[in-house]
Design an enzyme around this catalytic site. Structure first.
Site: not given
Ligand code: UD1
Length: 375
Positions: A207
């Site tokens: 991820h």
């Molecule tokens: C975040 C953390 C990472 C952790 C991970 C666990 C940071 C920099 N990174 O990464 O350290 O390991 O969480 O999962 O904070 N999205 C959804 N639904 C959600 C949340 C996210 O669809 O409920 C999608 C969105 O497109 C978003 C992408 O996932 O842009 C990334 O989400 P984000 O919270 O930015 O980072 P993670 O990759 O989840």
């Protein structure tokens, strides 16, 4: 009267860690739990499932910040957390891990002059391209009290001049695994639902931003296909970010991968996930937490990264780093030819990470912090 501590969380891996500290807080007879949820993760599978299954209390503030580029997401959180803290006026704030929610929580609290503690301090991968590495360094230097999970983490903080603020607490996520393991075994039916036999499948997750970008993604997906061919079924609970990246760049991959034995499933709740990991023959992941969970569960792990902040997992061969199809294949071979004992891996992991009392030490430290104020 006991200290009023606000716990700031927002992303999936923080919720089990929060559970450990809140249970210890309740056991110490401390005040009502005050949880601020930034809303970094908002999908039910990434957030509500954790609150429900782990019995976490509803947040006193749900900030619903959502996704976005780092600056925007962190900036929105900063503004919203500051507003909450000004209303809640806690004696101390606790932040967890290395996400953008951690950074925003630490920055908001310390700028308001509220003492702030960092749970899981002192971890370093030394890879400054990882947003989490930047968060770790910044948060450790902002916070007033640093709970180091291991002696390696404590030594790192001492080297950075932060020894006086550091307490060796032990590891909260190890305690979370020890707590949830039996619960998972009795409540989760995931093996039955997916028709899997214990030890006859591998588990993969992918991820991180670095893994899902244009350059790394195709190679890592090829590596997972190869792993499925070697190991039989490879279950892949897909994070929404990865699902979106595959849809956009390699829409044909799921069908080809299914032929190789990759089984894509929706993201899982914590108990299903833990049971699935505990019965896997091998784990392949780019996650920080899962490498260590696999070690604690006695399951060999291939970490799909060039570096890890959990350096101790590498020392006894329980975890091997690999970044492309060739090196992943070689790592799988190494695990298969030197399988080691599940029980001895687990014993070593428990020695390093878990006496199961991190939560109690953290609650004690938070009490001291709120009395002493900012350093
Ligand atoms: C975040 C953390 C990472 C952790 C991970 C666990 C940071 C920099 N990174 O990464 O350290 O390991 O969480 O999962 O904070 N999205 C959804 N639904 C959600 C949340 C996210 O669809 O409920 C999608 C969105 O497109 C978003 C992408 O996932 O842009 C990334 O989400 P984000 O919270 O930015 O980072 P993670 O990759 O989840």
């Amino acid at each position: 009267m006991s200290a009023r501590v606000v716990h700031v969380v927002g992303a999936r891996p923080q919720f089990p860690k929060l559970g450990v500290v809140l249970r210890a807080q309740a056991a110490a007879g401390d005040a009502e739990p005050l949880v601020v949820h930034t809303g970094q993760h908002y999908d039910a599978a990434l957030s509500d499932a954790f609150f429900d299954e782990l019995g976490l209390p509803a947040p006193v503030a749900a900030l619903a910040v959502g996704s976005g580029p780092h600056g925007q997401q962190t900036g929105r959180m900063l503004e919203a957390i500051e507003r909450s803290l000004m209303t809640l006026r806690p004696d101390a704030v606790a932040v967890y891990g290395d996400t953008n929610s951690t950074l925003a929580g630490a920055l908001a609290a310390t700028k308001l002059g509220i003492p702030c503690a960092h749970v899981e301090a002192g971890l370093r991968s030394f890879d400054r391209r990882m947003p989490e590495e930047l968060n770790r360094v910044a948060v450790d230097h902002l916070c007033d009290l640093l709970f180091a999970p291991t002696t390696t983490a404590r030594e790192r903080l001492e080297l950075e001049g932060l020894g006086a603020r550091t307490v060796l607490s032990g590891d909260v996520s190890a305690e979370a695994v020890l707590h949830a393991e039996r619960l998972a075994e009795s409540r989760s039916r995931i093996l039955e639902t997916l028709g899997l036999a214990s030890g006859r499948y591998a588990l993969a997750t992918l991820h991180r931003a670095e893994s899902t970008g244009e350059t790394a993604l195709p190679g890592l997906l090829r590596a997972l296909e190869g792993a499925a061919r070697r190991l039989g079924t490879l279950v892949l609970p897909l994070h929404p970010r990865t699902a979106a990246a595959i849809d956009a760049r390699l829409p044909g991959w799921p069908a080809a991968a299914a032929e190789a034995g990759v089984r894509i499933v929706e993201p899982l709740g914590p108990l299903d996930f833990l049971r699935l990991a505990g019965h896997a023959s091998m784990v392949l992941t780019d996650s920080g937490g899962l490498q260590k969970e696999a070690f604690l569960l006695g399951v060999p792990c291939v970490t799909l990264r060039a570096s890890t902040e959990w350096v101790e997992t590498l020392d006894c061969g329980a975890n091997l780093l690999a970044t492309d199809a060739g090196s992943v294949d070689a790592a799988i071979s190494r695990h298969l030819t030197a399988p080691g004992e599940r029980a001895s891996r687990r014993a070593r992991a428990l020695e390093l990470y878990g006496d199961g009392r991190a939560g109690a030490r953290i609650v004690h430290g938070l009490g001291t912090l709120s009395k002493e104020g900012r350093t």
